[in-house]
Design a protein around this motif. Structure first.
Motif, mmCIF file in Angstrom:
data_model
loop_
_atom_site.group_PDB
_atom_site.id
_atom_site.type_symbol
_atom_site.label_atom_id
_atom_site.label_comp_id
_atom_site.label_asym_id
_atom_site.label_seq_id
_atom_site.Cartn_x
_atom_site.Cartn_y
_atom_site.Cartn_z
ATOM 1 N N LEU A 3 -5.512 10.035 -0.430
ATOM 2 C CA LEU A 3 -5.276 8.602 -0.569
ATOM 3 C C LEU A 3 -6.546 7.862 -0.976
ATOM 4 N N ARG A 4 -7.685 8.293 -0.462
ATOM 5 C CA ARG A 4 -8.949 7.671 -0.873
ATOM 6 C C ARG A 4 -9.148 7.769 -2.388
ATOM 7 N N GLU A 5 -8.825 8.934 -2.922
ATOM 8 C CA GLU A 5 -8.969 9.119 -4.363
ATOM 9 C C GLU A 5 -8.050 8.170 -5.129
ATOM 10 N N ARG A 6 -6.833 8.009 -4.643
ATOM 11 C CA ARG A 6 -5.892 7.104 -5.317
ATOM 12 C C ARG A 6 -6.349 5.649 -5.213
ATOM 13 N N GLU A 7 -6.915 5.287 -4.070
ATOM 14 C CA GLU A 7 -7.405 3.916 -3.897
ATOM 15 C C GLU A 7 -8.466 3.587 -4.940
ATOM 16 N N TYR A 66 0.834 -1.203 0.000
ATOM 17 C CA TYR A 66 0.000 0.000 0.000
ATOM 18 C C TYR A 66 0.871 1.257 0.000
ATOM 19 N N LEU A 67 1.919 1.275 0.810
ATOM 20 C CA LEU A 67 2.763 2.466 0.910
ATOM 21 C C LEU A 67 3.483 2.764 -0.404
ATOM 22 N N GLY A 117 2.673 6.041 -2.738
ATOM 23 C CA GLY A 117 3.625 6.541 -3.724
ATOM 24 C C GLY A 117 5.070 6.586 -3.306
ATOM 25 N N ALA A 118 5.463 5.802 -2.296
ATOM 26 C CA ALA A 118 6.868 5.773 -1.889
ATOM 27 C C ALA A 118 7.740 5.202 -3.001
ATOM 28 N N GLU A 119 8.979 5.676 -3.062
ATOM 29 C CA GLU A 119 9.902 5.180 -4.092
ATOM 30 C C GLU A 119 10.226 3.713 -3.872
ATOM 31 N N HIS A 120 10.476 3.330 -2.599
ATOM 32 C CA HIS A 120 10.793 1.932 -2.290
ATOM 33 C C HIS A 120 10.445 1.643 -0.834
ATOM 34 N N VAL A 121 9.919 0.432 -0.600
ATOM 35 C CA VAL A 121 9.603 -0.029 0.753
ATOM 36 C C VAL A 121 10.320 -1.347 0.983
#
Length: 418
Positions: A384-388, A171-172, A177-181
């Motif tokens: 974030l809701r919009e992106r989901e 999810y992150l 939109g994180a570059e890397h997790v």
């Protein structure tokens, strides 16, 4: 309560819930009187405490809802003092023991967890935004809430300590939109499934998982998150945990720690839970945690207490498990199923009737790393809701029913968004 002799003993004023239990033998009576913290669960597992009317949760409610008004026997008080004195020994979670303790619970057959968890396999407290929220929606809201507090930007690299089956890490990266997790875990079973899930979602280049103890982690991260792992650290390792996090996080970073905590004075771990469910585990009071944070050089920037959210989560898990209990019986045996039912019922009762809650502590090396007011959380959650809704995550390994549940959850969340 029916005793082995046939005698019946009644307690209470007859109000709901109404429960009837039967003890199978005289040793059961003695065990319940001398060591109820351990024996109650064991007797239920062994079929020697039989619930004849109501459920085991109903019985636990009767026992726990007014427990503070009841003074335990001198024998029980003495046993409590011994357990409190020895609690640090039980939590000596060095490198080898920590992995063994994690394997005891998290390396169980994955089919067991599929019976009661939400479609994304979130095995921690959900976040219920209103009374109509179901489990899938609440677990999505939990991930959203955590992501908002982390203040993630596209160039950020994140460390997820105790990543479970990888749902939050995905999810992150995918939604926040994180570059890397980077997710780390001590469970081989969780590692394998997390890697598979990242692969089928097309996130393998941005999400990676490793079998690693937090003490072995290297590098520098913009954000650190840990959900449901801190309970396994052990009191004597709190300084090590927060000191390690301080070394791993950049000076302008933010950390979010989500864990089960005790709102009362420090106590020992319930012996039944420690023996059968979470060996080496501990539910800390804030007074046990804060000194180590202060010594680490991290600054507390926010504390949120989710009081009854976990009670609702556990109720949903228990209902889902009981609805599919026959399937669990095909995976394990009757004693295991009784153990799991008691675990879910006892945990729910503890969150509902005792001083157990979820703490979310936001930390940073510098206090200016976080906005002055908390309204940024709602703003980020709305985005974030919009992106989901624009990019609904549906894991390919889900069955049709779970896929439909997740899609429905996202659609309903979108309808309620501001």
């Amino acid at each position: 309560m029916a005793l082995p002799s046939g005698e019946r003993v009644c307690f209470g004023d007859g109000s709901q819930p109404k429960v009837a239990i039967r003890l199978a033998d005289q040793r059961s009576v003695l065990g319940l009187m001398t060591d109820p913290d351990l024996q109650l669960g064991e007797l239920f597992m062994d079929g020697r405490l039989i619930v004849e009317e109501g459920t085991i949760f109903d019985f636990l409610q009767v026992v726990l809802q007014d427990a503070k008004e009841t003074r335990p026997s001198l024998t029980v008080q003495a046993l409590d003092r011994v357990r409190f004195a020895l609690r640090r020994f039980a939590q000596r979670n060095g490198l080898t023991r920590a992995r063994t303790n994690v394997a005891h619970h998290y390396n169980l057959n994955a089919d067991l967890y599929s019976l009661f968890l939400d479609p994304d396999w979130q095995y921690s407290c959900a976040y219920f935004e209103d009374e109509q929220t179901d489990l899938a929606q609440a677990q999505l809201a939990k991930k959203r809430h955590i992501a908002a507090k982390l203040l993630i930007e596209p160039q950020h690299r994140i460390l997820d300590i105790g990543c479970g089956w990888g749902g939050l890490a995905c999810y992150l990266a995918d939604i926040a939109g994180a570059e890397h997790v980077t997710g780390i875990t001590l469970s081989e079973e969780q590692l394998g499934l997390a890697q598979k899930r990242a692969d089928v979602r097309g996130l393998s280049d941005r999400v990676s998982f490793e079998l690693m103890d937090y003490r072995a982690a290297k590098g520098q991260f913009d954000k650190i998150v840990s959900v449901g792992m801190f309970e396994h650290v052990g009191i004597d390792f709190y300084d090590t945990f927060f000191g390690t996090c301080r070394k791993l996080i950049k000076d302008d970073g933010v950390m979010l720690l989500h864990f089960i905590g005790n709102s009362d004075v420090p106590d020992f771990t319930n012996p039944w839970i420690e023996r059968y469910i979470f060996p080496g585990g501990h539910i800390p009071s804030l007074s046990e945690v804060m000194p180590s944070i202060e010594r680490s050089g991290l600054v507390v920037t926010d504390i949120e207490i989710l009081r009854l959210h976990y009670a609702r989560t556990l109720r949903a898990w228990r209902e889902r498990f009981m609805a599919r209990r026959e399937e669990a019986l095909r995976i394990y045996d009757e004693r295991f199923c009784r153990m799991w039912e008691f675990y879910l019922a006892f945990s729910e009762a503890a969150f509902r009737f005792q001083d157990i809650a979820i703490f979310q502590i936001q930390l940073a090396p510098r206090q200016e790393n976080v906005p002055l007011t908390r309204d940024y959380i709602a703003r980020i959650e709305a985005a974030l809701r919009e992106r989901e809704c624009a990019d609904t995550v549906v894991p390919a390994e889900m069955g049709a029913r779970d896929q439909a549940a997740l899609l429905r959850s996202n659609a309903l969340t979108h309808e309620r968004s501001p």
